[in-house]
Write an enzyme that holds these catalytic residues in place. Sequence first.
Site, PDB file in Angstrom:
ATOM      1  CG  MET A  27      -2.012  -1.077   1.128  1.00  0.00           C
ATOM      2  SD  MET A  27      -3.518  -0.715   2.061  1.00  0.00           S
ATOM      3  CE  MET A  27      -2.873  -0.513   3.708  1.00  0.00           C
ATOM      4  CG  HIS A  34       6.772  -2.084   2.398  1.00  0.00           C
ATOM      5  ND1 HIS A  34       6.584  -0.959   3.160  1.00  0.00           N
ATOM      6  CD2 HIS A  34       5.566  -2.706   2.348  1.00  0.00           C
ATOM      7  CE1 HIS A  34       5.320  -0.890   3.545  1.00  0.00           C
ATOM      8  NE2 HIS A  34       4.683  -1.944   3.074  1.00  0.00           N
ATOM      9  CD  GLN A  58      -6.051  -3.643   2.933  1.00  0.00           C
ATOM     10  OE1 GLN A  58      -5.987  -4.174   1.831  1.00  0.00           O
ATOM     11  NE2 GLN A  58      -5.039  -3.690   3.801  1.00  0.00           N
ATOM     12  CE  LYS A 146       3.264  -4.738  11.721  1.00  0.00           C
ATOM     13  NZ  LYS A 146       2.057  -3.978  11.351  1.00  0.00           N
ATOM     14  CG  ASP A 147       0.611  -7.209   8.032  1.00  0.00           C
ATOM     15  OD1 ASP A 147       0.044  -6.606   8.958  1.00  0.00           O
ATOM     16  OD2 ASP A 147       1.338  -6.643   7.202  1.00  0.00           O
ATOM     17  CD  GLN A 150      -2.173  -8.769   4.503  1.00  0.00           C
ATOM     18  OE1 GLN A 150      -2.969  -7.880   4.791  1.00  0.00           O
ATOM     19  NE2 GLN A 150      -0.976  -8.515   4.009  1.00  0.00           N
ATOM     20  CB  VAL A 173      12.143  -5.929   8.616  1.00  0.00           C
ATOM     21  CG1 VAL A 173      13.283  -4.922   8.826  1.00  0.00           C
ATOM     22  CG2 VAL A 173      12.480  -6.872   7.468  1.00  0.00           C
ATOM     23  CB  SER A 182       4.142  -0.816  11.070  1.00  0.00           C
ATOM     24  OG  SER A 182       2.832  -0.415  10.715  1.00  0.00           O
ATOM     25  CB  SER A 183       3.043   2.449   6.737  1.00  0.00           C
ATOM     26  OG  SER A 183       3.689   1.744   5.692  1.00  0.00           O
TER      27      SER A 183
END
Length: 278
Positions: A27, A34, A58, A146-147, A150, A173, A182-183
């Site tokens: 995203m 990423h 989502q 991390k997810d 998902q 990471v 995380s963003s």
Amino acid sequence: MKVVETGRDMARTCREAERPLGLVPTMGALHQGHLALVRRAREENETLAVSIFVNPSQFGEGEDLEQYPRDLDRDLELLRAEGADLVFVPAMEEVYPAGFDTWVSVERLSGKLEGAHRPGHFRGVATVVTKLLNVTRPDRAYLGQKDGQQTAVIRRLVRDLDMGVEIVVVPTVREADGLACSSRNAYLDPQQRQAAPVVYRALACAESARRAGERDGDTLRGKVRKTLEREPFVEGIDYVSVADADSLEELETVTGRAMVSTAVRMGRVRLIDNIILE
């Protein structure tokens, strides 16, 4: 590096690309997590494709869709430096055209953990991932541990629908203090950021106990929860889970591969993380 905006052009370009082709769906607002996916995909494939799309389906009501960080120019610069071949940046109407009315749902896995607290979230994830896989037809797709839930949902999706894509899960990471990249970490204020590594420390308590021989699920969950509850900046704990890593069924006794996961709230920030017990 070619930037593609329409599904038709992306599908044609991917058909003509050298194989194998690896896809990294994102995203945007790219961080080191990423980039770890991108580097792994670059190593293992002749063609590297990355998608950037902030998927509205989502996000639930009251979540941070409008505030979600976006910086396409920076993302493209990073991907160019990593050697990406194709970047798919579709507009909203390209992914969800007028009259769109078809959704994909992975039923049992989607109702647990994150799904219980974010109704409809995984329906949105499964639908957009299905579309991205159909457009690009990759040989491999790369996701971050991390997810964790998902990854389980998408693995089940690909298996159940015979999509023929290898799902590669790359380890989480972390920052030097253990906080998972995380963003949304950008939302943390300085005090919250200092406190946030408690999430990883709490999970690590369960991991240490398991290595020492503890197998009782409730005991492991209790160790995570107690560590989190001692941190004043943790304003709420949505769940603490010790579950089978594939089915996500909560475990009374840990005998095989398990995922210890949690979601906590610090102000307006919701942090999720997990550790796999092998």
